[in-house]
Design an enzyme around this catalytic site. Structure first.
Site, mmCIF file in Angstrom:
data_model
loop_
_atom_site.group_PDB
_atom_site.id
_atom_site.type_symbol
_atom_site.label_atom_id
_atom_site.label_comp_id
_atom_site.label_asym_id
_atom_site.label_seq_id
_atom_site.Cartn_x
_atom_site.Cartn_y
_atom_site.Cartn_z
ATOM 1 N N ASP A 100 -21.598 12.637 13.970
ATOM 2 C CA ASP A 100 -20.961 11.598 13.168
ATOM 3 C C ASP A 100 -20.212 12.289 12.026
ATOM 4 O O ASP A 100 -19.439 13.210 12.271
ATOM 5 C CB ASP A 100 -22.020 10.597 12.681
ATOM 6 C CG ASP A 100 -21.446 9.428 11.904
ATOM 7 O OD1 ASP A 100 -20.918 8.496 12.534
ATOM 8 O OD2 ASP A 100 -21.532 9.449 10.654
ATOM 9 N N HIS A 302 -23.868 5.902 20.122
ATOM 10 C CA HIS A 302 -23.420 6.727 19.000
ATOM 11 C C HIS A 302 -24.452 7.751 18.537
ATOM 12 O O HIS A 302 -24.088 8.786 17.989
ATOM 13 C CB HIS A 302 -23.050 5.818 17.826
ATOM 14 C CG HIS A 302 -22.464 6.550 16.660
ATOM 15 N ND1 HIS A 302 -21.285 7.262 16.743
ATOM 16 C CD2 HIS A 302 -22.905 6.690 15.381
ATOM 17 C CE1 HIS A 302 -21.012 7.799 15.566
ATOM 18 N NE2 HIS A 302 -21.979 7.467 14.716
#
Length: 330
Positions: A100, A302
């Site tokens: 991320d 994610h």
């Protein structure tokens, strides 16, 4: 997992680190809204393969210092923390693994200081060319006011909303952005409804997927909760510097990633449906000529290293062996 914890002074701030093992240094850099704990599944396999593994709470997060000035969270500041941390750990170089927001930090460090980086792996976020990361103004034009990165720009608003019930927020965002979101079978962006909050865009998360336990949620919530209403302000301030980063990274336009590289992403990751990402992946070998692999994990959302630790660990160990064989940045 026999992880040790301590604080290290870096660039005038205190960073909390979790560390284990001995050997060549591997730095694990988390993203939003996580902590060192997001790498809990990587320690033992990497240590067992002969590496020294260190995962900091990055600037503004959890047990690390949280400068008050929004401008203290620019990409050069974050790269500076990595550079300082390598030195403070008594090392001359490291392999960087970022997820991320940790991925842009890892990519930028490899680009700006290849002398310190033996190899770099990015999870979820690919390496954007310098000064080309999407800005709030561009995102507002592409997606509208409801796009989560635009919503994050207003000081204090998202801060208070996300910190109102930290455990609930962590549950909802971890489930909602995962490949196990019960409300969708395809990746989708976080869009805040008009007059609503980010929580309104996420499922209630009454049941946790198999890769996430109540203890995991509690571990994240506990480290953030010490900061009350400002629990997520430091992390949100990273987003509030993306326009400024465009100016600060402009001198590096034309630079690529010169060290061995690895990219991994889940096909259910919301990043994959952001505009420009498919095109960017097509030119990864031009940005990172020593790209070892571009890995897609089916069904993974994610939270790459948490959702698919076995696959991620196998890919990282393969990459680390490749780095050793290649001789790193030499």
């Amino acid at each position: 997992m026999n992880v040790e914890h301590r604080d290290i002074e870096v660039n005038g701030i205190r960073l909390h680190v979790a560390e284990q093992g001995s050997g060549p240094l591997v730095l694990l850099l988390h993203g939003f809204p996580e902590t060192w704990y997001s790498w809990r599944h990587q320690f033992d396999p990497l240590v067992g393969a002969g590496y020294r593994v260190v995962a900091p709470d990055q600037r503004g997060y959890a047990r690390s210092d949280r400068p008050e000035d929004v401008a203290a969270y620019t990409l050069p500041h974050l790269v500076g923390d990595v550079v300082g941390l390598i030195a403070a750990l008594g090392e001359k170089e490291a392999v960087l693994v970022g997820h991320d927001w940790g991925a842009p930090v890892a990519w930028a460090t490899a680009m700006m200081r290849p002398d310190l980086v033996r190899g770099v792996a990015g999870l979820s976020v690919p390496p954007f060319p310098p000064a080309m990361m999407p800005t709030p103004s561009a995102n507002r034009h592409m997606y509208g006011e409801g796009f989560y990165q635009v919503y994050f720009q207003e000081p204090g608003r998202a801060d208070a909303e996300l910190a109102a019930d930290i455990a609930s927020f962590m549950r909802r965002i971890l489930v909602g952005a995962s490949g196990d979101n019960p409300e969708t079978d395809e990746p989708r962006l976080w869009m805040v409804p008009e007059g609503g909050t980010l929580l309104d865009a996420l499922p209630p998360a009454d049941e946790l997927p198999s890769w996430l336990t109540e203890e995991d949620v509690a571990a994240f919530a506990r480290d953030h909760a010490a900061h009350g209403a400002r629990a997520f302000t430091g992390g949100l301030d990273w987003y509030r510097n993306t326009e400024r980063n465009q100016e600060l990274m402009a001198p590096f336009q034309g630079r690529g990633i010169d060290v061995p590289a690895l990219y991994m992403v889940g096909d259910m990751d919301l990043v994959t449906v952001m505009r420009g990402i498919p095109e960017l992946r097509e030119v990864l070998p031009l940005i990172a000529p020593r790209l070892h692999a571009d890995v897609t994990l089916p069904g993974c959302g994610h939270w790459t290293q948490q959702e698919r630790p076995d696959e991620v660990n196998a890919a990282l160990l393969d990459f680390l062996a490749h780095v050793e064989a290649e001789g790193g940045s030499e």
